[in-house]
Design a protein around this motif. Structure first.
Motif, PDB file in Angstrom:
ATOM      1  N   ILE A 145       0.876  -1.171   0.000  1.00 47.43           N
ATOM      2  CA  ILE A 145       0.000   0.000   0.000  1.00 47.43           C
ATOM      3  C   ILE A 145       0.918   1.226   0.000  1.00 47.43           C
ATOM      4  O   ILE A 145       1.850   1.287   0.797  1.00 47.43           O
ATOM      5  CB  ILE A 145      -0.916   0.002   1.248  1.00 47.43           C
ATOM      6  CG1 ILE A 145      -1.841  -1.219   1.205  1.00 47.43           C
ATOM      7  CG2 ILE A 145      -1.728   1.286   1.322  1.00 47.43           C
ATOM      8  CD1 ILE A 145      -2.642  -1.430   2.483  1.00 47.43           C
ATOM      9  N   PRO A 146       0.692   2.212  -0.878  1.00 46.57           N
ATOM     10  CA  PRO A 146       1.602   3.357  -0.986  1.00 46.57           C
ATOM     11  C   PRO A 146       1.830   4.068   0.358  1.00 46.57           C
ATOM     12  O   PRO A 146       0.939   4.147   1.208  1.00 46.57           O
ATOM     13  CB  PRO A 146       0.901   4.285  -1.969  1.00 46.57           C
ATOM     14  CG  PRO A 146       0.010   3.393  -2.760  1.00 46.57           C
ATOM     15  CD  PRO A 146      -0.419   2.301  -1.824  1.00 46.57           C
ATOM     16  N   SER A 147       3.027   4.585   0.508  1.00 48.61           N
ATOM     17  CA  SER A 147       3.411   5.220   1.777  1.00 48.61           C
ATOM     18  C   SER A 147       2.559   6.454   2.074  1.00 48.61           C
ATOM     19  O   SER A 147       2.293   6.743   3.247  1.00 48.61           O
ATOM     20  CB  SER A 147       4.890   5.592   1.764  1.00 48.61           C
ATOM     21  OG  SER A 147       5.171   6.503   0.728  1.00 48.61           O
ATOM     22  N   TRP A 148       2.112   7.171   1.030  1.00 48.64           N
ATOM     23  CA  TRP A 148       1.302   8.363   1.295  1.00 48.64           C
ATOM     24  C   TRP A 148      -0.042   7.993   1.914  1.00 48.64           C
ATOM     25  O   TRP A 148      -0.615   8.768   2.670  1.00 48.64           O
ATOM     26  CB  TRP A 148       1.130   9.217   0.036  1.00 48.64           C
ATOM     27  CG  TRP A 148       0.311   8.582  -1.048  1.00 48.64           C
ATOM     28  CD1 TRP A 148       0.761   7.811  -2.087  1.00 48.64           C
ATOM     29  CD2 TRP A 148      -1.115   8.642  -1.189  1.00 48.64           C
ATOM     30  NE1 TRP A 148      -0.283   7.398  -2.862  1.00 48.64           N
ATOM     31  CE2 TRP A 148      -1.452   7.894  -2.339  1.00 48.64           C
ATOM     32  CE3 TRP A 148      -2.119   9.256  -0.474  1.00 48.64           C
ATOM     33  CZ2 TRP A 148      -2.760   7.745  -2.779  1.00 48.64           C
ATOM     34  CZ3 TRP A 148      -3.427   9.107  -0.909  1.00 48.64           C
ATOM     35  CH2 TRP A 148      -3.740   8.362  -2.040  1.00 48.64           C
ATOM     36  N   ILE A 149      -0.554   6.798   1.608  1.00 47.26           N
ATOM     37  CA  ILE A 149      -1.800   6.355   2.239  1.00 47.26           C
ATOM     38  C   ILE A 149      -1.561   6.075   3.717  1.00 47.26           C
ATOM     39  O   ILE A 149      -2.362   6.475   4.565  1.00 47.26           O
ATOM     40  CB  ILE A 149      -2.379   5.119   1.514  1.00 47.26           C
ATOM     41  CG1 ILE A 149      -2.855   5.534   0.129  1.00 47.26           C
ATOM     42  CG2 ILE A 149      -3.513   4.486   2.328  1.00 47.26           C
ATOM     43  CD1 ILE A 149      -3.393   4.403  -0.711  1.00 47.26           C
ATOM     44  N   TRP A 150      -0.448   5.404   4.042  1.00 49.88           N
ATOM     45  CA  TRP A 150      -0.114   5.163   5.451  1.00 49.88           C
ATOM     46  C   TRP A 150       0.052   6.475   6.200  1.00 49.88           C
ATOM     47  O   TRP A 150      -0.460   6.647   7.312  1.00 49.88           O
ATOM     48  CB  TRP A 150       1.150   4.316   5.578  1.00 49.88           C
ATOM     49  CG  TRP A 150       0.912   2.895   5.215  1.00 49.88           C
ATOM     50  CD1 TRP A 150       1.350   2.250   4.100  1.00 49.88           C
ATOM     51  CD2 TRP A 150       0.152   1.938   5.958  1.00 49.88           C
ATOM     52  NE1 TRP A 150       0.909   0.949   4.103  1.00 49.88           N
ATOM     53  CE2 TRP A 150       0.180   0.734   5.241  1.00 49.88           C
ATOM     54  CE3 TRP A 150      -0.548   1.985   7.159  1.00 49.88           C
ATOM     55  CZ2 TRP A 150      -0.462  -0.415   5.684  1.00 49.88           C
ATOM     56  CZ3 TRP A 150      -1.185   0.834   7.601  1.00 49.88           C
ATOM     57  CH2 TRP A 150      -1.144  -0.340   6.875  1.00 49.88           C
ATOM     58  N   ALA A 151       0.756   7.422   5.590  1.00 49.01           N
ATOM     59  CA  ALA A 151       0.956   8.723   6.236  1.00 49.01           C
ATOM     60  C   ALA A 151      -0.378   9.439   6.442  1.00 49.01           C
ATOM     61  O   ALA A 151      -0.607  10.043   7.498  1.00 49.01           O
ATOM     62  CB  ALA A 151       1.908   9.571   5.396  1.00 49.01           C
ATOM     63  N   SER A 152      -1.261   9.333   5.457  1.00 51.98           N
ATOM     64  CA  SER A 152      -2.590   9.968   5.578  1.00 51.98           C
ATOM     65  C   SER A 152      -3.404   9.332   6.698  1.00 51.98           C
ATOM     66  O   SER A 152      -4.064  10.034   7.475  1.00 51.98           O
ATOM     67  CB  SER A 152      -3.357   9.854   4.263  1.00 51.98           C
ATOM     68  OG  SER A 152      -2.671  10.515   3.239  1.00 51.98           O
TER      69      SER A 152
END
Length: 87
Positions: free
Chosen positions: A33-40
């Motif tokens: 899962i893309p890192s920007w989704i985790w950060a969000s």
């Protein structure tokens, strides 16, 4: 604001001479899962927890009536009585 930039845009850091990946990048490597989704997700959770903390601590009439209900249990051997003593 600096922390938000770090959360979304820093993928690696050198700490003590060792290259370390960010938590979001590590989760991306594990789950794909893309890192920007985790950060969000983490940012939304942080805002939600902050809002809940503020909401719970703000005194309102609802809190006052709940406190009055807890006062009825003081001195009794009841879990709510123990919770009221802790506050």
């Amino acid at each position: 604001i600096t922390s938000i930039r770090v959360l979304f845009f820093v993928t690696e850091a050198i700490i003590g001479g060792v290259v370390r990946t960010s938590d979001a990048t590590s989760m991306q490597d594990i789950t794909k899962i893309p890192s920007w989704i985790w950060a969000s997700i983490w940012m939304v959770l942080a805002f939600w927890m902050t809002a809940m903390g503020i909401f719970i601590t703000v005194e309102t009439k609802e809190n006052d009536s709940a406190r009055e209900a807890l006062d009825e249990f003081r001195g009794e051997d009841h879990p709510l009585a123990l919770a009221a003593e802790l506050t």
